[in-house]
Design a protein around this motif. Structure first.
Motif, PDB file in Angstrom:
ATOM      1  N   LEU A 357       8.100   5.063   6.753  1.00 52.33           N
ATOM      2  CA  LEU A 357       7.624   4.506   5.865  1.00 52.33           C
ATOM      3  C   LEU A 357       7.164   6.127   5.346  1.00 52.33           C
ATOM      4  N   ARG A 358       7.046   6.412   4.172  1.00 55.04           N
ATOM      5  CA  ARG A 358       6.127   7.435   3.946  1.00 55.04           C
ATOM      6  C   ARG A 358       5.062   7.181   3.134  1.00 55.04           C
ATOM      7  N   SER A 359       3.981   7.891   2.724  1.00 54.05           N
ATOM      8  CA  SER A 359       2.628   7.634   2.726  1.00 54.05           C
ATOM      9  C   SER A 359       2.152   6.738   1.919  1.00 54.05           C
ATOM     10  N   ILE A 362       2.902   3.478   3.208  1.00 51.46           N
ATOM     11  CA  ILE A 362       1.855   2.858   4.314  1.00 51.46           C
ATOM     12  C   ILE A 362       0.682   2.624   3.594  1.00 51.46           C
ATOM     13  N   ASP A 363      -0.009   3.088   2.600  1.00 50.91           N
ATOM     14  CA  ASP A 363      -0.472   2.674   1.333  1.00 50.91           C
ATOM     15  C   ASP A 363      -0.137   1.294   0.942  1.00 50.91           C
ATOM     16  N   PHE A 366      -1.317  -1.697   3.964  1.00 49.56           N
ATOM     17  CA  PHE A 366      -2.384  -1.817   4.055  1.00 49.56           C
ATOM     18  C   PHE A 366      -3.282  -1.866   2.394  1.00 49.56           C
ATOM     19  N   SER A 367      -2.488  -2.279   1.770  1.00 49.17           N
ATOM     20  CA  SER A 367      -3.398  -2.119   0.346  1.00 49.17           C
ATOM     21  C   SER A 367      -3.852  -3.762   0.528  1.00 49.17           C
ATOM     22  N   THR A 368      -3.990  -4.581   1.800  1.00 51.42           N
ATOM     23  CA  THR A 368      -4.367  -5.587   1.827  1.00 51.42           C
ATOM     24  C   THR A 368      -5.667  -5.766   2.773  1.00 51.42           C
ATOM     25  N   CYS A 372      -6.548   2.219   4.882  1.00 52.08           N
ATOM     26  CA  CYS A 372      -5.514   2.636   5.424  1.00 52.08           C
ATOM     27  C   CYS A 372      -6.346   3.040   6.847  1.00 52.08           C
ATOM     28  N   PRO A 373      -6.009   2.428   8.240  1.00 48.35           N
ATOM     29  CA  PRO A 373      -6.726   2.522   9.164  1.00 48.35           C
ATOM     30  C   PRO A 373      -6.559   3.761   9.935  1.00 48.35           C
ATOM     31  N   TRP A 374      -5.165   4.403   9.398  1.00 45.84           N
ATOM     32  CA  TRP A 374      -5.150   5.740   9.975  1.00 45.84           C
ATOM     33  C   TRP A 374      -5.265   7.687   9.159  1.00 45.84           C
TER      34      TRP A 374
END
Length: 662
Positions: A357-359, A362-363, A366-368, A372-374
């Motif tokens: 999973l690239r950035s 990952i974005d 977590f788009s909902t 992003c928590p990380w």
């Protein structure tokens, strides 16, 4: 969108067929848990503050209003949101500035008045009052109110829009501008309605005034709501789904003609907002932006609150399990059910199918979620990344394991945001206590936390970097804060365990050990020293004794390993001899030599996990600890001896009495 209200009508005019949603919202908007709103009225003397409050409360102009009114309460049924208001009148005298400041700091909203017949009071808004509110750090919505509208000179009519727009650009805290007349009963109730509305349905979390767009967190929340309402997952809300959404949020169904009207409004402005299947996400977001621009913030807030969001556009705390009953030496892990779900999520968002999973992916995942928590410490850069910078499946699961270990409530919150279908509490489990595991001589944990101690320049950071597959660097950079590294460790038989390494800066050890339970959750402790430097070993020994002593005193003993780093350099014979002796004296394994520079790790990570899996081994014993144990053994033996003597004496007394009676 901030409103500017002229006379008795709104600047933005009428509305369209979608007004049904807004009307339903007006009667049913949720208050977000607010039980009362406190409004403080400020402004120059003679601007009509007291008359405004009296007229709002009694619907009649006072003939003789006092200079400053006592607190005035408007009942909960005064406005549709059914939240009671407390209105605080204030004095503008210099000698009362202290009390004014106290009231402003307790305000939920501020009504700032000027007199329409006194232009100087209007100038004072930007030259004194608004700067003063900032000086006092009053960070609540401000409603600017022009009072005495009936007294304005007919020959000096001014445009409120022209006058207030520059001020509103300079002072973004202004939510609404309105003019009124207490004497003529013009728009007096509206003043406090908009003040209440600014508290219950604030603009700032939803809308960016500069760009005139929905804020990212608002977009993320609405996207999640859209996905939850898109039951058939076709990327659009059908007429039936749109109606279900309307009923859930506003307790009022849409008629077929009204659904057609909603979609027509969207399609005229944004063709891609409607597809053959219904209202798209783009159209859904456009509708909400339109409501906000038209001042119908209560509509969007009602939707958000119906789906559990608070004023920060995050799920309300009551919806997220946050109380995990556990003792200090228990930890929290993901269940197999949650791990399998996350594996599916990984595959779903691995759009290019490259196993990482690239950035951007990952974005998207977590788009909902609010964000992003990380993206920040301690999660940022805590897991291994592929050559192209993405997270492998192991790295992805490691990040979740770390977050669950450190902040299980945050894990559950983010699982909910990304659509975890089951009961959130089923996604985690609380492990057995470390004391229980020591008694059973086996740990049932899948995630082990290891604290990495050592003096400066010993090689702690290099150890963590190598754990994440990062190349060795000769550049030294001192670690000042706690740092984490998490990865999967393959054990014998194909078993996978997650290891969390936490680097403890040398300067932070004493501060950490002040807390009695600082070692409770720790499964392992590793002590790193530079094997070529005798002083490094001596300091590592001191740290080992400190940690071991703390564990003996508190009862939270920790298995320990000694790591002799920089094995590629010329060894210090004294350090080698002394470290071997110390490890033997303390009853732990001999120092493990490694060289991160040469990539020779001597199976260190597997050995750490093995030691953690058998928590009854590798526990160091200090001389003070041995003395305490010997002392307790002597005391126990003495107590046993005394008990035996007392028992024998009691028996003799009993026997003597028995013989006498016979």
């Amino acid at each position: 969108m901030r409103l500017m209200i002229l006379g008795v009508f709104l600047v933005w005019g009428g509305w369209c067929s979608t007004d049904l949603m807004a009307r339903a919202a007006a009667g049913n908007a949720l208050s977000g848990g607010v039980t009362g709103v406190r409004i403080v009225v400020v402004g120059d003397r003679g601007t009509g503050k007291s008359s405004l409050i009296c007229t709002a409360a009694t619907d009649a102009f006072p003939t003789n209003a006092p200079p400053v009114l006592p607190p005035t309460r408007l009942p909960e049924d005064f406005y549709p949101d059914r939240v009671p208001l407390t209105i605080i009148d204030t004095s503008s005298r210099v000698e009362d500035s202290g009390k004014l400041g106290e009231e402003l700091r307790r305000a939920d909203a501020v009504v700032l008045t000027y007199a329409c017949d006194q232009p100087a009071t209007l100038d004072r808004l930007s030259t004194f009052w608004l700067p003063e509110l900032r000086r006092l750090e009053v960070k609540v919505p401000v409603i600017v109110v022009g009072c005495k509208l009936d007294l304005r000179d007919e020959h000096q009519q001014i445009s409120l829009d022209d006058v207030m727009t520059p001020i509103m650009h300079q002072f973004r805290e202004i939510e609404t501008c309105i003019e009124c007349s207490a004497f003529k009963l013009i728009q007096v109730p509206e003043v406090f309605y908009y003040a209440q509305k600014a508290v219950l349905h604030p603009t700032a979390p939803l809308f960016d005034q500069e760009t005139q767009t929905l804020k990212p967190r608002c977009v993320r929340a609405l996207k999640r709501i859209f996905i939850l309402c898109d039951h058939d997952r076709d990327g659009a809300l059908s007429d039936a789904e749109l109606n279900d959404f309307q009923v859930k949020c506003f307790n009022a169904p849409l008629q077929p003609s009204e659904i057609v009207g909603v979609k027509r409004v969207v399609q005229e402005k944004l063709p891609e907002g409607v597809s053959e299947h219904g209202l798209t996400l783009t159209g859904f977001l456009f509708l909400h932006a339109l409501f906000i621009e038209k001042g119908r913030l209560e509509t969007t807030w009602t939707v958000l609150r119906k789906f559990g969001y608070d004023n920060d556009i995050k799920l309300a705390e009551s919806l997220i399990p946050s109380s995990f009953k556990r003792s200090p030496d228990q930890s929290v892990e993901l269940t197999n059910e949650a791990i399998e779900y996350l594996k599916g999520i990984f595959d779903l968002f691995d759009a290019d199918g490259d196993g990482a999973l690239r950035s951007s992916e990952i974005d998207d995942l977590f788009s909902t979620a609010p964000e992003c928590p990380w993206n920040e410490a301690p999660y940022k850069d805590a897991a291994e990344k592929t050559a192209l910078g993405g997270l492998s499946l192991d790295g992805f699961l490691s990040q979740w394991a770390l977050m669950t270990l450190l902040d299980p409530a945050r894990t559950l919150e983010n699982l909910i945001y990304i659509g975890y279908p089951g009961d959130p509490s089923s996604a985690i489990r609380v492990t057995k206590t470390r004391r229980y595991n020591r008694k059973k001589q086996q740990s049932d944990r899948n995630v082990f936390q290891c604290l990495v101690f050592g003096p400066k320049k010993a090689g702690k950071s290099a150890l963590l970097n190598s754990f994440l597959g990062r190349p060795f660097s000769d550049t030294y950079s001192s670690t000042t804060d706690e740092r984490y590294a998490v990865n999967i460790v393959d054990q014998h038989g194909g078993v996978k365990k997650t290891l969390v390494l936490q680097e403890i800066p040398e300067d932070g050890v004493k501060k950490m050990l002040v807390k009695k339970e600082s070692l409770a959750a720790c499964d392992m402790a590793v002590f790193v020293h530079d094997s070529s430097d005798e002083s490094s070993w001596k300091r590592a020994t001191e740290l080992l004794v400190e940690v071991a002593s703390h564990g003996e005193i508190t009862g939270f003993e920790v298995p320990c390993l000694i790591v002799a780093a920089k094995d590629d350099l010329d060894p210090c014979s004294m350090a080698i001899q002394d470290s071997t002796r110390v490890s033997q004296d303390m009853g732990i394994e001999a120092p493990i030599p490694i060289s991160t520079k040469l990539g020779d790790f001597n199976n260190i990570f597997r050995r750490i996990v093995n030691a953690a899996e058998h928590p009854h081994l590798s526990i160091p014993e200090t001389e003070a600890g041995r003395n305490r144990k010997q002392y307790h053994r002597l005391v126990n033996r003495s107590l046993m001896f005394v008990s035996a003597i007392v028992g024998l004496a009691a028996y003799r007394v009993y026997a003597a009495r028995k013989n006498a009676s016979s």
